[in-house]
Design a protein around this motif. Structure first.
Motif, short mmCIF file in Angstrom:
data_model
loop_
_atom_site.label_atom_id
_atom_site.label_comp_id
_atom_site.label_asym_id
_atom_site.label_seq_id
_atom_site.Cartn_x
_atom_site.Cartn_y
_atom_site.Cartn_z
N TYR A 122 9.13 2.77 -6.86
CA TYR A 122 8.53 2.74 -5.49
C TYR A 122 9.47 2.07 -4.71
O TYR A 122 9.68 2.09 -3.29
N LEU A 123 10.11 0.78 -5.27
CA LEU A 123 10.95 -0.03 -4.78
C LEU A 123 12.07 0.69 -3.96
O LEU A 123 12.56 0.63 -3.10
N ARG A 124 12.63 1.51 -4.94
CA ARG A 124 13.88 2.38 -4.55
C ARG A 124 13.61 3.19 -3.44
O ARG A 124 14.46 3.45 -2.44
N CYS A 125 12.28 3.86 -3.36
CA CYS A 125 11.71 4.66 -2.53
C CYS A 125 11.86 3.81 -1.13
O CYS A 125 11.90 4.59 0.07
N ASP A 139 0.77 -1.21 -0.20
CA ASP A 139 -0.10 0.01 0.12
C ASP A 139 0.77 1.21 0.08
O ASP A 139 0.24 2.38 0.24
N PHE A 140 2.13 1.15 -0.24
CA PHE A 140 3.04 2.25 -0.20
C PHE A 140 2.77 2.95 -1.13
O PHE A 140 2.61 2.77 -2.58
N LYS A 141 2.80 4.63 -1.01
CA LYS A 141 2.44 5.57 -1.86
C LYS A 141 3.92 6.56 -1.84
O LYS A 141 4.04 7.07 -0.60
N PRO A 142 4.63 7.08 -2.47
CA PRO A 142 5.48 7.96 -2.37
C PRO A 142 4.94 9.14 -1.90
O PRO A 142 5.66 10.13 -1.26
N VAL A 143 3.64 9.66 -2.44
CA VAL A 143 3.27 10.89 -2.06
C VAL A 143 1.74 10.61 -2.22
O VAL A 143 1.32 9.52 -2.94
N ASP A 144 0.67 11.26 -1.46
CA ASP A 144 -0.38 11.05 -1.51
C ASP A 144 -1.36 10.86 -2.84
O ASP A 144 -2.23 10.42 -3.12
N GLU A 145 -0.81 11.81 -3.77
CA GLU A 145 -1.46 12.20 -5.05
C GLU A 145 -1.53 10.90 -5.91
O GLU A 145 -2.14 11.09 -7.00
N VAL A 146 -0.75 9.95 -5.78
CA VAL A 146 -0.38 8.81 -6.74
C VAL A 146 -0.92 7.54 -6.34
O VAL A 146 -1.34 7.41 -5.03
N GLU A 162 -2.25 -0.57 -6.24
CA GLU A 162 -3.04 -0.05 -7.38
C GLU A 162 -2.25 -0.04 -8.64
O GLU A 162 -3.00 -0.24 -9.59
N LEU A 163 -0.96 0.43 -8.73
CA LEU A 163 -0.12 0.45 -9.94
C LEU A 163 -0.05 -1.05 -10.40
O LEU A 163 -0.41 -0.97 -11.65
#
Length: 138
Positions: A123-126, A29-36, A41-42
């Motif tokens: 996202y993985l790298r984040c 459920d990770f998102k780097p920012v709320d808007e994505v 989901e990706l």
């Protein structure tokens, strides 16, 4: 041409699955920012689009854009992406001679998957996770 498209589709499938498997379930459920979109989901979006493009570009069905809600565990999402790739592969194998429009549809599937898989790698790298090594076999 069909053999080349199927080989490239299989490379796309393999790398997409490896990318999805690399993210721990507790980070799906990770998102780097709320808007994505979240990682889940990706990956779900990639699978849905493969099915939608298969209907619209390969089967000549006019499928409405109606993504289902995203739910399920990591393994269920990976099963969904595997099924999407398996179904489109089966459709391609079942067509005697691909039209130019169908060939372009396969390229669209691969290109779209690559676009969003690149986001998934970010996202993985984040999360300080090394993505799987990309293997390109010419």
């Amino acid at each position: 041409m069909k053999t080349t498209l199927l080989e490239n589709l299989e490379k796309s499938r393999n790398y997409t699955i490896q990318t999805a498997q690399s993210m721990p379930e507790n980070k799906f459920d990770f998102k780097p920012v709320d808007e994505v979109w979240s990682f889940k989901e990706l990956i779900h979006h990639i699978a849905y689009c493969i099915q939608w493009m298969e209907d619209n570009f390969l089967k000549n069905k006019e499928a409405d854009w109606a993504p289902p809600s995203v739910k399920g565990s990591k393994s269920e999402i990976i099963d969904y992406i595997n099924k999407a790739y398996a179904d489109v592969t089966s459709t391609i194998k079942g067509v005697e001679k691909l039209t130019d429009a169908q060939i372009n549809g396969v390229y669209a599937i691969i290109d779209h998957s690559t676009h969003h898989r690149g986001q998934a790698v970010t996202y993985l790298r984040c999360n300080h996770i090394d993505p799987p090594e990309y293997v390109f076999l010419a």
